[in-house]
Write an enzyme that holds these catalytic residues in place. Structure first.
Site, mmCIF file in Angstrom:
data_model
loop_
_atom_site.group_PDB
_atom_site.id
_atom_site.type_symbol
_atom_site.label_atom_id
_atom_site.label_comp_id
_atom_site.label_asym_id
_atom_site.label_seq_id
_atom_site.Cartn_x
_atom_site.Cartn_y
_atom_site.Cartn_z
ATOM 1 N N ASP A 1 -4.049 5.903 7.299
ATOM 2 C CA ASP A 1 -3.218 7.111 7.395
ATOM 3 C C ASP A 1 -2.299 7.242 6.194
ATOM 4 O O ASP A 1 -2.165 8.313 5.598
ATOM 5 C CB ASP A 1 -2.435 7.134 8.711
ATOM 6 N N ARG A 2 -1.634 6.149 5.798
ATOM 7 C CA ARG A 2 -0.692 6.238 4.679
ATOM 8 C C ARG A 2 -1.390 6.510 3.355
ATOM 9 O O ARG A 2 -0.792 7.043 2.424
ATOM 10 C CB ARG A 2 0.157 4.972 4.599
ATOM 11 N N THR B 1 0.799 -1.227 0.000
ATOM 12 C CA THR B 1 0.000 0.000 0.000
ATOM 13 C C THR B 1 0.832 1.278 0.000
ATOM 14 O O THR B 1 0.625 2.172 -0.821
ATOM 15 C CB THR B 1 -0.946 -0.008 1.215
#
Length: 574
Positions: free
Chosen positions: A192-193, A109
């Site tokens: 978050d990423r 991801t």
């Protein structure tokens, strides 16, 4: 904040094999149930509006959609089931690329999101995985972790993602804001990423908080949320899905040859639909976490994006804006049930209807001839090994802890020192520098022996050493080019490796994952819409995800991000 980080294995502490949210917000999800389809799913597509006589020379708004964990094979499989103006807007009236791939090997991801928005491979942008180990100390590093910052209004754990400081390259949004500080760059995601990396260094990221079901930013971006964010969160957006029922959008037979609802790799989790999400008398953290494995985290992300369009007045002035939306639900569904499950197919169709409604709102709020939309994915998905074996393919699960143990046993037999490999970090073995120094061992010699031991593993397709990564391997070395694009000299391990097709690194008997250089993981959609800029039609020549950022920069009349390796996407012939 929710993520699905995969911490590296160490000789003392093996890594979990599948990506799962870590504590408090990134550890394994326990499925209590799933929820109903969104009421808005039934809305009709917008009627094509006539183009203005003289439209803008560049788009007023770039909408960059990332469907986390979407292989292109799924888009092709459901094309006949799509709504008229969701994915079909791209496929029927936009420009789309049938052979779009990631060029790097470790397809996860964080690396994928960073590549999409920088136009660079992990070798250049430095985000080599969701997490990795510090080469000197062995300490865990999370891709967007930054202990100097904290979430606004939510508790923050040590490895939670709060800033883009680990990103070593500028993004498209950074280029836009440098060219014109009035440009706004807003990124939203269930992870978050998925928000922080697209936002870059100068944008603003908002991420889903699974302790509360709300969206929040961090102190890296601002001291307090703007009023429109507070107003959105005040509605308690996640609570509307409590005790709702996720029912299949279509009759079971419409989905064709998908696997049964409860194959062995589901483990103890039931993937049967319909299913209800939420137990007890009121929403709690378990419920908010389980929303990630449903269509509803994506429904909320799109609703938050609508609030951002209005609250920030995106696309309303002469300075172009960027809205990045990473839709996280599909990844969680695929990890638990695989891309070959009914839940995954139905999730994709639910998302299709959500996108149709969102495009209708964009047409109204921004203007149909004033924005471009691009849709891609951060990686594809490997089928569950059991599914592959059922079709006569060689496949399996390899435990990272056991693999690490066997390599260390082979090294001890040769050098007389135990645990010379300290950990597995971002698909690479990391040697223990203290032990090498203590025993006067040459790092290259030990790395060569570790590489040879890896090559004897039944799951391993290729392995190389740091020396080979720096110098270059002989022509034709399998997967070397892809692995080199994933390898960063400052951050990566000493012996990178790649698994064979249909093998996954997993100590669990259920679920599936991604992270390989094979087609199942690299082949993703690149779909574009915006007739003034993108054109329309299918392109069959191979393109790569690093091409997207330079393409968008060109449409905006800007230079590509500084580290970008890609080239503008070819326009369709028609």
């Amino acid at each position: 904040m929710t993520t699905s980080s995969c911490p590296a294995a160490t000789a003392a502490s093996p890594a979990p094999a599948r990506c799962a949210p870590a504590p408090r917000r990134r550890r394994a999800l326990a499925l209590l149930g799933l929820a109903t389809l969104l009421a808005a799913c039934a809305s009709t597509p917008s009627e094509p509006a006539p183009a203005a006589a003289a439209g803008p020379a560049r788009p007023a708004l770039v909408v960059f959609l990332v469907v986390d964990g979407l292989p292109m094979r799924q888009v092709s499989a459901v094309r006949h089931l799509l709504a008229p103006d969701g994915f079909a807007r791209f496929l029927d009236r936009g420009a789309w690329y049938a052979e779009a791939h990631y060029g790097h090997a470790y397809t996860v991801t964080a690396a994928g999101h960073a590549t999409l928005f920088t136009g660079a491979s992990p070798q250049r942008h430095g985000v080599i995985g969701n997490d990795w180990r510090d080469r000197a100390t062995g300490a865990p590093v999370y891709c967007t972790g930054d202990t100097a910052e904290h979430y606004l209004g939510s508790p923050t754990d040590k490895l939670d993602g709060t800033s883009p400081r680990n990103l070593q390259a500028e993004t498209l949004g950074d280029v836009m804001r440098r060219a014109d500080p009035r440009s706004k760059v807003i990124a939203v995601s269930g992870k978050d990423r998925g928000a922080i990396l697209p936002a870059g260094r100068s944008g603003t990221a908002y991420m889903y908080m699974n302790d509360s079901g709300r969206f929040a930013s961090s102190t890296y971006y601002m001291p307090a949320h703007p009023a429109w964010v507070e107003a959105y969160n005040a509605t308690r957006p996640a609570d509307r899905w409590f005790k709702a029922e996720w029912r299949p959008l279509l009759p079971r037979e419409a989905y064709g040859d998908v696997v049964t609802d409860d194959p062995p790799w589901f483990g103890t989790r039931s993937g049967r639909l319909p299913a209800t999400l939420g137990r007890g008398d009121a929403p709690d953290q378990i419920f908010y976490t389980l929303l990630l494995r449903s269509p509803y985290v994506d429904a909320m992300a799109l609703d938050f994006a609508r609030a951002a369009i209005d609250g920030e007045q995106l696309g309303r002035d002469a300075a172009p804006d960027l809205l990045a939306i990473s839709l996280s639900g599909h990844d969680y569904v695929n990890h638990a049930f695989s891309a070959e499950s009914l839940a995954s197919y139905d999730h994709l169709l639910q998302l299709d209807r959500l996108l149709q409604d969102f495009f209708h709102d964009l047409d109204t709020r921004v203007g149909r001839d004033r924005y471009v939309a691009v849709l891609s994915a951060d990686h594809g998905f490997m089928p569950a090994p059991e599914w592959a074996r059922g079709r006569g393919l060689e496949a399996g699960r390899a435990s990272s802890a056991q693999l690490l143990g066997r390599v260390n046993t082979a090294l001890q037999a040769r050098f007389g020192v135990p645990k010379l490999v300290r950990e597995v970090s971002a698909s690479a073995l990391q040697l223990n520098p203290a032990l090498l120094q203590q025993h006067g061992l040459d790092a290259d010699t030990v790395a060569d022996a570790a590489r040879d031991a890896l090559r004897g593993e039944p799951a391993v397709a290729a392995a190389y050493t740091r020396r080979e990564m720096l110098a270059g391997a002989p022509a034709g070395a399998p997967f070397f080019a892809q692995m080199r694009r994933s390898w960063n000299a400052e951050r990566s391990g000493d012996v990178p490796f790649a698994l064979k097709p249909y093998w996954i690194l997993s100590s669990s008997a259920d679920g599936t994952t991604h992270g390989s250089p094979h087609r199942e993981d690299t082949h993703v959609p690149i779909l574009t819409w915006g007739p003034r800029w993108a054109g329309a039609g299918r392109v069959d020549s191979r393109v790569e995800t690093v091409d997207i950022a330079p393409t968008l920069a060109g449409w905006l009349g800007l230079p590509p991000p500084a580290a970008a390796e890609g080239r503008p996407l070819p326009r369709p012939a028609r």
